[in-house]
Design an enzyme around this catalytic site. Sequence first.
Site, PDB file in Angstrom:
ATOM      1  N   TYR A 102       0.964  -1.124   0.101  1.00  0.00           N
ATOM      2  CA  TYR A 102       0.005   0.083  -0.028  1.00  0.00           C
ATOM      3  C   TYR A 102       0.901   1.262  -0.135  1.00  0.00           C
ATOM      4  O   TYR A 102       2.003   1.184   0.153  1.00  0.00           O
ATOM      5  CB  TYR A 102      -0.850  -0.002   1.243  1.00  0.00           C
TER       6      TYR A 102
ATOM      7  N   ARG B 116       8.178   4.140  -4.821  1.00  0.00           N
ATOM      8  CA  ARG B 116       8.089   3.178  -3.645  1.00  0.00           C
ATOM      9  C   ARG B 116       7.110   2.083  -3.998  1.00  0.00           C
ATOM     10  O   ARG B 116       7.356   0.897  -3.367  1.00  0.00           O
ATOM     11  CB  ARG B 116       7.760   3.637  -2.487  1.00  0.00           C
TER      12      ARG B 116
ATOM     13  N   ARG C 111      -7.477 -20.546  -0.741  1.00  0.00           N
ATOM     14  CA  ARG C 111      -6.468 -20.301   0.215  1.00  0.00           C
ATOM     15  C   ARG C 111      -5.406 -21.098   0.129  1.00  0.00           C
ATOM     16  O   ARG C 111      -5.584 -22.424   0.282  1.00  0.00           O
ATOM     17  CB  ARG C 111      -7.123 -20.140   1.637  1.00  0.00           C
TER      18      ARG C 111
ATOM     19  N   HIS D  73      -0.862 -20.746   0.935  1.00  0.00           N
ATOM     20  CA  HIS D  73       0.166 -20.004   1.075  1.00  0.00           C
ATOM     21  C   HIS D  73       1.036 -19.603  -0.263  1.00  0.00           C
ATOM     22  O   HIS D  73       1.603 -18.428  -0.545  1.00  0.00           O
ATOM     23  CB  HIS D  73       1.290 -20.497   1.912  1.00  0.00           C
TER      24      HIS D  73
ATOM     25  N   LYS E  57       6.401  -1.972   1.805  1.00  0.00           N
ATOM     26  CA  LYS E  57       5.281  -1.229   2.632  1.00  0.00           C
ATOM     27  C   LYS E  57       4.150  -2.204   2.337  1.00  0.00           C
ATOM     28  O   LYS E  57       2.995  -2.178   1.576  1.00  0.00           O
ATOM     29  CB  LYS E  57       4.879   0.377   2.032  1.00  0.00           C
TER      30      LYS E  57
ATOM     31  N   GLU F 270      13.067   2.896  13.581  1.00  0.00           N
ATOM     32  CA  GLU F 270      12.134   4.017  13.088  1.00  0.00           C
ATOM     33  C   GLU F 270      11.148   4.021  13.991  1.00  0.00           C
ATOM     34  O   GLU F 270      10.925   3.211  15.049  1.00  0.00           O
ATOM     35  CB  GLU F 270      11.756   3.625  11.657  1.00  0.00           C
TER      36      GLU F 270
ATOM     37  N   LEU G 159      11.545   1.647   6.566  1.00  0.00           N
ATOM     38  CA  LEU G 159      10.527   2.194   5.456  1.00  0.00           C
ATOM     39  C   LEU G 159      11.377   3.209   4.896  1.00  0.00           C
ATOM     40  O   LEU G 159      11.509   4.134   5.920  1.00  0.00           O
ATOM     41  CB  LEU G 159       9.230   2.304   5.815  1.00  0.00           C
TER      42      LEU G 159
HETATM   43  N1  PDD Z   1       3.142   5.096   7.371  1.00  0.00           N
HETATM   44  N2  PDD Z   1       7.961   3.795   8.482  1.00  0.00           N
HETATM   45  C1  PDD Z   1       6.711   3.135   8.874  1.00  0.00           C
HETATM   46  C2  PDD Z   1       6.759   1.862   9.431  1.00  0.00           C
HETATM   47  C3  PDD Z   1       5.523   3.687   8.467  1.00  0.00           C
HETATM   48  O1  PDD Z   1       4.267   3.227   8.526  1.00  0.00           O
HETATM   49  C4  PDD Z   1       5.554   5.066   7.809  1.00  0.00           C
HETATM   50  C5  PDD Z   1       4.090   5.893   7.124  1.00  0.00           C
HETATM   51  C6  PDD Z   1       6.984   5.694   7.658  1.00  0.00           C
HETATM   52  C7  PDD Z   1       6.726   7.195   6.891  1.00  0.00           C
HETATM   53  O2  PDD Z   1       6.801   7.201   5.285  1.00  0.00           O
HETATM   54  P1  PDD Z   1       6.159   8.333   4.752  1.00  0.00           P
HETATM   55  O3  PDD Z   1       6.886   9.599   4.959  1.00  0.00           O
HETATM   56  O4  PDD Z   1       6.286   7.880   3.135  1.00  0.00           O
HETATM   57  O5  PDD Z   1       4.638   8.388   5.126  1.00  0.00           O
HETATM   58  C8  PDD Z   1       7.944   5.190   7.962  1.00  0.00           C
HETATM   59  C9  PDD Z   1       1.828   5.560   6.863  1.00  0.00           C
HETATM   60  C10 PDD Z   1       1.530   6.907   6.755  1.00  0.00           C
HETATM   61  C11 PDD Z   1       0.729   4.671   7.218  1.00  0.00           C
HETATM   62  O6  PDD Z   1       0.691   3.488   7.324  1.00  0.00           O
HETATM   63  O7  PDD Z   1      -0.513   4.985   7.341  1.00  0.00           O
END
Ligand code: PDD
Length: 299
Positions: free
Chosen positions: A49, A68, A116, A118, A163, A195, A219
């Site tokens: 996503y 990304r 379903r 894996h 992501k 992070e 991320l």
């Molecule tokens: N999440 N690291 C993680 C684990 C995140 O979930 C996010 C953002 C970021 C920051 O990435 P960016 O600057 O590209 O938004 C870093 C989004 C906002 C979410 O899951 O809703």
Amino acid sequence: MASAIRYVTDVDLGLTVVADVFINGSFVAAEQATVSVFERGFLLGDGVYEVIPVYAGRCFELAGHLNRLENSLAGVKMTNPYRDDEWEQLIDTLIQRNGGGDQALYMQVSRGAAPRDHVFPEGVSTSVFVMTNPLKPVSEIVKEHGIQAITLVDTRWQRCDIKAISLLPNSLLKQEAKEAGAEEALLIRDGFMTEGSASNSYAVFDGVVYTAPKDNTILPGITRDVLLSLAREAGIIVVEEAVAESKLSEADELWVSSSTREILPITQLNGQAVGSGKVGPVWQKVDALYQQMKKRAAQ
Ligand code: PDD
């Protein structure tokens, strides 16, 4: 007739449920959108996503987000269903249908519906879902006083650069922070800060900004890219090196960043004041530059 504000939900503002969403090729009212119970996104969390902030009807840093998305799809061995110009058109249409203005756009590509298993199914097309929600501005109180954070062990997998929609570890960590009265959890892996549970994180020592390098443990945040280049252009030294957990209590400033929460100063970590306990000067400078850039992008 003035166009109604068309948002999915906004409990705080009491808005009606009338937004449109995009699902598998069609724009439909949110309440009419359906997916198969065999969808692998639903059964296995098998999808990726993006979340993109929209200011005055325009996506902020769209190219970075689409790039990304492409990397995340490649990371989970899925083919991008659309070219960038097709994504752009689809996204613009949805933003306009939902009234323009400031929105948080969510886009998801999952592997599709199949019995379903894996193992990946063959010959199944991916599912695409896009929605928008109101993008709430960061409150002035938060900007004036900062937020509280706690440190937690980073319990996530080895591919945090993807992501992925399977966010249970992140969700558990964020919930733990909330239950401790904090807004975010700073995650510690092998003694170093990676992070936040839903954000990138930064520590400032003597005016120098430190943040974990882009590797499989974080991320690669789009807000991170923007803020690091703004800081560097302003002559602030940025070092892409992870900070040891043992050093965090000595930091002058701590921040987190994300597309929906921008750059937030942390003024309390694990119940102790960060630096002076007040919002720091380096954050103030970088946030001011970020706000200027947002304004320019919305014009
Ligand atoms: N999440 N690291 C993680 C684990 C995140 O979930 C996010 C953002 C970021 C920051 O990435 P960016 O600057 O590209 O938004 C870093 C989004 C906002 C979410 O899951 O809703």
